[in-house]
Design a protein around this motif. Structure first.
Motif, mmCIF file in Angstrom:
data_model
loop_
_atom_site.group_PDB
_atom_site.id
_atom_site.type_symbol
_atom_site.label_atom_id
_atom_site.label_comp_id
_atom_site.label_asym_id
_atom_site.label_seq_id
_atom_site.Cartn_x
_atom_site.Cartn_y
_atom_site.Cartn_z
ATOM 1 N N ASP A 182 23.176 -18.093 -16.887
ATOM 2 C CA ASP A 182 22.689 -18.879 -18.159
ATOM 3 C C ASP A 182 21.247 -18.578 -18.148
ATOM 4 O O ASP A 182 20.381 -19.010 -17.295
ATOM 5 N N PRO A 183 20.642 -18.330 -19.264
ATOM 6 C CA PRO A 183 19.150 -17.961 -19.426
ATOM 7 C C PRO A 183 18.447 -19.487 -19.277
ATOM 8 O O PRO A 183 17.213 -18.997 -19.094
ATOM 9 N N ALA A 184 19.038 -20.235 -19.484
ATOM 10 C CA ALA A 184 18.459 -21.506 -19.249
ATOM 11 C C ALA A 184 18.297 -21.939 -17.845
ATOM 12 O O ALA A 184 17.836 -23.169 -17.393
ATOM 13 N N LYS A 185 18.948 -21.434 -16.637
ATOM 14 C CA LYS A 185 18.882 -21.657 -15.704
ATOM 15 C C LYS A 185 17.401 -21.988 -14.969
ATOM 16 O O LYS A 185 16.471 -20.921 -15.440
ATOM 17 N N GLU A 186 17.004 -22.787 -14.147
ATOM 18 C CA GLU A 186 15.999 -22.953 -13.524
ATOM 19 C C GLU A 186 15.679 -22.110 -12.750
ATOM 20 O O GLU A 186 16.504 -21.510 -11.888
ATOM 21 N N ALA A 187 14.172 -21.695 -12.416
ATOM 22 C CA ALA A 187 14.001 -20.589 -11.636
ATOM 23 C C ALA A 187 13.897 -20.959 -10.220
ATOM 24 O O ALA A 187 14.080 -20.038 -9.452
ATOM 25 N N GLY A 188 13.868 -22.016 -9.851
ATOM 26 C CA GLY A 188 14.176 -22.594 -8.640
ATOM 27 C C GLY A 188 15.391 -22.346 -7.951
ATOM 28 O O GLY A 188 15.674 -22.271 -6.891
ATOM 29 N N GLU A 189 16.465 -22.544 -8.813
ATOM 30 C CA GLU A 189 17.920 -22.321 -8.693
ATOM 31 C C GLU A 189 18.147 -20.863 -8.236
ATOM 32 O O GLU A 189 19.069 -20.379 -7.529
ATOM 33 N N THR A 190 17.508 -19.723 -8.899
ATOM 34 C CA THR A 190 17.418 -18.387 -8.637
ATOM 35 C C THR A 190 16.768 -17.676 -7.734
ATOM 36 O O THR A 190 16.992 -16.527 -7.311
ATOM 37 N N GLY A 191 15.741 -18.303 -7.243
ATOM 38 C CA GLY A 191 14.817 -17.691 -6.225
ATOM 39 C C GLY A 191 13.791 -16.903 -7.170
ATOM 40 O O GLY A 191 12.856 -16.240 -6.300
ATOM 41 N N LEU A 192 13.738 -16.794 -8.291
ATOM 42 C CA LEU A 192 12.708 -16.163 -9.147
ATOM 43 C C LEU A 192 11.254 -16.384 -9.207
ATOM 44 O O LEU A 192 10.215 -15.941 -9.557
ATOM 45 N N ASP A 193 11.185 -17.824 -8.988
ATOM 46 C CA ASP A 193 9.827 -18.217 -8.790
ATOM 47 C C ASP A 193 9.012 -17.872 -7.594
ATOM 48 O O ASP A 193 7.717 -17.797 -7.690
ATOM 49 N N ASN A 194 9.720 -17.570 -6.713
ATOM 50 C CA ASN A 194 8.830 -16.884 -5.364
ATOM 51 C C ASN A 194 9.240 -15.362 -5.355
ATOM 52 O O ASN A 194 8.937 -14.716 -4.172
ATOM 53 N N ALA A 195 9.734 -14.519 -6.242
ATOM 54 C CA ALA A 195 10.426 -13.090 -5.996
ATOM 55 C C ALA A 195 9.142 -12.265 -6.137
ATOM 56 O O ALA A 195 8.016 -12.512 -6.893
ATOM 57 N N LEU A 196 9.176 -11.187 -5.321
ATOM 58 C CA LEU A 196 8.215 -10.096 -5.367
ATOM 59 C C LEU A 196 8.378 -9.253 -6.769
ATOM 60 O O LEU A 196 9.424 -9.174 -7.200
ATOM 61 N N PRO A 212 13.691 -9.361 -7.777
ATOM 62 C CA PRO A 212 14.885 -9.779 -6.968
ATOM 63 C C PRO A 212 14.784 -11.150 -6.540
ATOM 64 O O PRO A 212 13.955 -11.501 -6.124
ATOM 65 N N GLY A 213 15.791 -11.960 -7.045
ATOM 66 C CA GLY A 213 15.787 -13.259 -6.597
ATOM 67 C C GLY A 213 16.837 -13.534 -5.592
ATOM 68 O O GLY A 213 17.009 -12.684 -4.484
ATOM 69 N N THR A 214 17.482 -14.667 -5.323
ATOM 70 C CA THR A 214 18.134 -15.155 -4.082
ATOM 71 C C THR A 214 19.700 -15.007 -4.345
ATOM 72 O O THR A 214 19.993 -14.633 -5.448
ATOM 73 N N ALA A 215 20.455 -15.293 -3.533
ATOM 74 C CA ALA A 215 21.974 -14.990 -3.634
ATOM 75 C C ALA A 215 22.553 -16.290 -4.312
ATOM 76 O O ALA A 215 21.839 -17.271 -4.416
ATOM 77 N N LEU A 216 23.943 -15.996 -4.815
ATOM 78 C CA LEU A 216 24.127 -17.030 -5.566
ATOM 79 C C LEU A 216 24.693 -18.402 -4.707
ATOM 80 O O LEU A 216 25.273 -17.703 -3.491
ATOM 81 N N ASN A 217 24.655 -19.363 -5.092
ATOM 82 C CA ASN A 217 25.241 -20.520 -4.152
ATOM 83 C C ASN A 217 26.745 -20.392 -3.747
ATOM 84 O O ASN A 217 27.147 -20.663 -2.469
#
Length: 476
Positions: free
Chosen positions: A253-267, A283-288
Motif C-alpha cells: 500500500d503506497p500509504a503505508k508508513e515509512a516506520g512500518e517498512t524500515g525505509l525511514d532508516n534505509a541506506l 532496501p527496507g526491512t522484512a514483512l511482519n
C-alpha cells in the motif's frame, strides 16, 4: 362462428405452433452440435474490452483499462502485465467448439462447472468465472471455466445457460491472484552497464563505500581498498548484478508508513550507469508476516556525463574518426535529451511505489563493507612453528639432562635393529621423533652405566682386601 368452436380452433393452433417451435429448436440444436469448429464467441469485439474480472473460490482479480495502461484495480491500480491480458483475450477470441451437451448436477460436479459464488458446493466442484466488459459495463463474455479435458481442450459454460462446451483452448494456467497480474519487470538495466555503485547514509550524507569499474568490461574495484585486504569478486559482482533485470514480487500500500517498512532508516545504493542514468535503491526491512520478503523503493534520474579531453590519437585514420564523432554536437545533445526523457518517464512509473522483493534479491545490497573482503588465511609456516613449539613445551617434563662427560664419551655402536627402528621412527610425527630420541638416549645411558658397573666390579676385590686396614681390629 360459435364461441366454443373458436376456442377449440385457438387451442389447436397454439398446440401446432408449440410443436413447430420445439421441432425447429431441436433441429437448430442438432445443427449446432454437428457444426464443430465454430467459434465460442463469433465476431468477438476485442478492441472494446475495457475490464476483466477473474473470480475463483479463493481469490479474485479486477483488471481495468486505464488512460495510459491497464492496471490491477484491486492492487492499488498498479500497472498490469499487458502481455498476459492480450493472451487471455486472444484465447477467448480463438476458442473453437468441439462438442456440446446439456449439463446436469452430476456433470457440473464432475467437471467443476458450478460458479465460484456457490459456497454450499465443495471447492473442487466450483470453477472460475471469467467476465469481460466494455467501457459502458456491457457484458461481452461471461463464462465458467471448469476442468481441462484429458488429451487437450477445456470444459466451459456460459454463466446463465445449461449447455456445456468443450473448446480447443486450455485455461488451466489462468492466474487467479492479483499479484500474479502485476507488471513485475521494474527495469531493463544490465549489470555490465553499471559504472559504479555508491552506498551512502542519506541522513548523514556519509559515503560508506564505493565500487567502480575502471572501464566498461572490467571487473569492479573497491575504492580506497584497505591495506592487507583482498576484494571478494563474487560479492562485488552480486552487488553490480542486483540492478539487472530487476523483478518484484508484489507491491505494498503506497500509504503505508515509512516506520512500518524500515525505509525511514534505509541506506541508499546509487547505481551510476555508463550512459548517465542513475538508479537509487532503498532496501527496507522484512514483512511482519513473511521473513523471506522485504520492502524496497527505487527512483531514476539522468546525470549528464562530464566530457573529458580527448587523448592523443595514433594514426591519421583514428584521428579522422575522432574528428567525425566530435563534429556532431546536435546528435550528442539529442541522445542526452532522449536519455533524460526516458529516465524521467521511468521515474514517474517506479518512484511512487513501495515494492516487495525476495530475500535473495534484497541480500545483494550489502550494507557492511567488510563483507567484500576475503578472510585472512594463517600462514602455514607460522602454524607449523606453533605446533612444534607446543610439542616441545608438552615434552619438557620427560626430557633428561645428559652429563657433559657422557656427551664427550665416544658414541656407542648401534646395532642393525636399532638402526632400523631409528629409520622407521623418522617417518613418524615430530612427537614420535622426540620419543625415539629419548629412547635412544636412555639406551645409551643404560649402556654406559653397565660399562661403569663392570669396571667397578673388577676393582671391587682390591677394595675388599684393603678393608681390614681401614676397619676396627678385633681384640686379642
Amino acid at each position: 362462428m360459435k364461441l366454443k368452436t373458436f376456442v377449440i380452433l385457438l387451442v389447436v393452433c397454439c398446440a401446432l405452433g408449440g410443436v413447430a417451435y420445439f421441432t425447429m429448436y431441436q433441429k437448430e440444436t442438432e445443427n449446432k452440435q454437428v457444426k464443430m469448429g465454430e467459434k465460442l464467441f463469433p465476431d468477438f469485439p476485442v478492441n472494446d474490452v475495457a475490464a476483466i474480472t477473474i473470480k475463483s473460490h479463493e481469490d479474485s482479480v479486477a483488471l481495468k483499462k486505464g488512460e495510459p495502461v491497464w492496471v490491477v484495480e484491486n492492487r492499488f491500480n498498479y500497472p498490469a502485465d499487458f502481455s498476459k491480458i492480450t493472451d487471455i483475450v486472444k484465447k477467448l477470441k480463438d476458442s473453437k467448439l468441439g462438442r456440446s451437451f446439456k449439463a446436469d448436477d452430476e456433470k457440473r460436479s464432475r467437471l467443476a462447472l458450478y460458479g465460484p459464488e456457490k459456497e454450499d458446493m465443495p471447492e473442487d466442484q466450483r470453477g472460475t468465472r471469467l467476465t469481460l466488459e466494455d467501457k459502458k459495463k456491457k457484458i461481452l463474455a461471461d463464462i465458467i471455466l471448469g476442468n481441462p479435458r484429458e488429451g487437450g481442450g477445456h470444459y466451459v459454460m456460459h454463466a446463465n445457460a445449461d449447455d456445456v462446451y468443450m473448446v480447443d483452448q486450455i485455461f488451466s494456467f489462468l492466474d487467479k491472484k492479483p499479484d500474479e497480474w502485476l507488471d513485475k519487470e521494474l527495469t531493463e538495466a544490465k549489470s555490465n552497464d553499471v559504472e559504479k555503485v555508491v552506498c551512502t547514509d542519506p541522513k548523514s550524507e556519509k559515503v560508506i563505500y564505493t565500487l567502480k569499474r575502471p572501464e566498461k568490461g572490467k571487473d569492479p574495484e573497491f575504492a580506497n581498498l584497505p591495506e592487507g585486504k583482498k576484494l571478494k569478486k563474487s560479492k562485488a559482482n552480486s552487488l553490480f548484478g542486483a540492478i539487472g533485470s530487476f523483478r518484484i514480487e508484489d507491491v505494498a500500500d503506497p500509504a503505508k508508513e515509512a516506520g512500518e517498512t524500515g525505509l525511514d532508516n534505509a541506506l541508499c545504493f546509487e547505481y551510476h550507469m555508463f550512459d548517465g542514468t542513475v538508479y537509487k535503491v532503498y532496501p527496507g526491512t522484512a514483512l511482519n508476516n513473511d521473513n523471506d520478503k522485504f520492502y524496497l523503493k527505487m527512483s531514476a534520474a539522468y546525470v549528464a556525463k562530464e566530457k573529458k579531453e580527448e587523448e592523443k590519437k595514433q594514426g591519421e585514420e583514428e584521428k579522422a574518426v575522432a574528428d567525425e564523432e566530435t563534429s556532431k554536437p546536435e546528435e550528442t545533445e539529442k541522445n542526452e535529451v532522449e536519455l533524460s526523457a526516458e529516465a524521467e518517464k521511468l521515474n514517474k512509473r517506479i518512484s511512487p511505489w513501495i515494492y516487495i522483493v525476495s530475500k535473495w534479491r534484497h541480500d545483494n545490497f550489502v550494507a557492511d563493507p567488510e563483507e567484500f573482503f576475503e578472510e585472512q588465511e594463517v600462514k602455514k609456516e607460522e602454524s607449523s612453528d606453533q605446533v612444534k613449539k607446543l610439542e616441545v613445551e608438552a615434552g619438557k617434563p620427560e626430557l633428561q639432562v645428559i652429563p657433559k662427560a657422557e656427551l664427550e664419551s665416544p658414541e656407542p655402536k648401534v646395532t642393525s635393529e636399532a638402526k632400523t627402528e631409528k629409520s622407521e621412527a623418522k617417518t613418524e610425527t615430530p612427537k614420535a621423533e622426540a620419543e625415539a630420541v629419548k629412547s635412544e638416549t636412555e639406551s645409551e645411558t643404560e649402556s654406559q652405566a653397565e660399562t661403569q658397573k663392570a669396571e667397578a666390579e673388577n676393582q671391587k676385590p682390591k677394595v675388599e682386601n684393603q678393608k681390614p686396614k681401614i676397619g676396627i681390629q678385633p681384640s686379642e
